[in-house]
Design an enzyme around this catalytic site. Sequence first.
Site, PDB file in Angstrom:
ATOM      1  N   HIS A  58     -35.169  23.315 105.313  1.00  0.00           N
ATOM      2  CA  HIS A  58     -35.257  24.369 104.283  1.00  0.00           C
ATOM      3  C   HIS A  58     -35.683  23.639 103.019  1.00  0.00           C
ATOM      4  O   HIS A  58     -34.859  23.049 102.325  1.00  0.00           O
ATOM      5  CB  HIS A  58     -33.919  25.076 104.112  1.00  0.00           C
ATOM      6  CG  HIS A  58     -33.999  26.294 103.249  1.00  0.00           C
ATOM      7  ND1 HIS A  58     -32.883  27.027 102.911  1.00  0.00           N
ATOM      8  CD2 HIS A  58     -35.047  26.905 102.647  1.00  0.00           C
ATOM      9  CE1 HIS A  58     -33.246  28.042 102.142  1.00  0.00           C
ATOM     10  NE2 HIS A  58     -34.548  27.977 101.969  1.00  0.00           N
ATOM     11  N   GLU A  73     -33.181  33.483 113.865  1.00  0.00           N
ATOM     12  CA  GLU A  73     -32.569  33.955 115.111  1.00  0.00           C
ATOM     13  C   GLU A  73     -32.908  35.422 115.362  1.00  0.00           C
ATOM     14  O   GLU A  73     -33.257  35.805 116.484  1.00  0.00           O
ATOM     15  CB  GLU A  73     -31.060  33.754 115.077  1.00  0.00           C
ATOM     16  CG  GLU A  73     -30.649  32.301 115.176  1.00  0.00           C
ATOM     17  CD  GLU A  73     -29.223  32.151 115.614  1.00  0.00           C
ATOM     18  OE1 GLU A  73     -28.983  32.128 116.843  1.00  0.00           O
ATOM     19  OE2 GLU A  73     -28.346  32.062 114.731  1.00  0.00           O
ATOM     20  N   THR A  95     -29.682  28.892 103.086  1.00  0.00           N
ATOM     21  CA  THR A  95     -30.136  28.302 104.345  1.00  0.00           C
ATOM     22  C   THR A  95     -29.521  29.038 105.527  1.00  0.00           C
ATOM     23  O   THR A  95     -30.205  29.320 106.520  1.00  0.00           O
ATOM     24  CB  THR A  95     -29.785  26.807 104.396  1.00  0.00           C
ATOM     25  OG1 THR A  95     -30.393  26.148 103.280  1.00  0.00           O
ATOM     26  CG2 THR A  95     -30.267  26.164 105.684  1.00  0.00           C
TER      27      THR A  95
END
Length: 145
Positions: free
Chosen positions: A80, A54, A46
């Site tokens: 996730h 990002e 994750t």
Amino acid sequence: MSNPTCATLSIGLCHSETLTVAARHTVPEVEPAWPGFADMPPVLATAMMIGFVEQTCIEGLRPFLSAEQRTVGTHVDVSHIAPTPVGMTVTATVELIGIEGKALLFKVQCRDEGGVIGEGTHRRAIIDLSRFTQRLQEKAAQAGN
């Protein structure tokens, strides 16, 4: 001609990146000093998925920032929901859905060949790199670093 500034950013900006999952992206490889991860399944971590989101935002924004500007993550609200094994390709797609001054809000989604593996929102802030670095140095000095 200089790079355009944030004023040229607009809602609806979309960007995608792909990543082939390697062993270094899996849960057991996140941090060797964290023994809880050592015996976990070798699937996309994750933490790596969030980092990839990002990275996708950073690359999507790069053409719209001046040489003195960067963006930093300020909030992540991303699920996730499915594992991705080594060797599969993950595609992160980000869409700019909100702009409030220097604060940017993205809708994000990650998919692998099997479908959606994660989605949600991510906030970033536009910063002036030299001011940010100066404040960071001041903070480090307070900590005795």
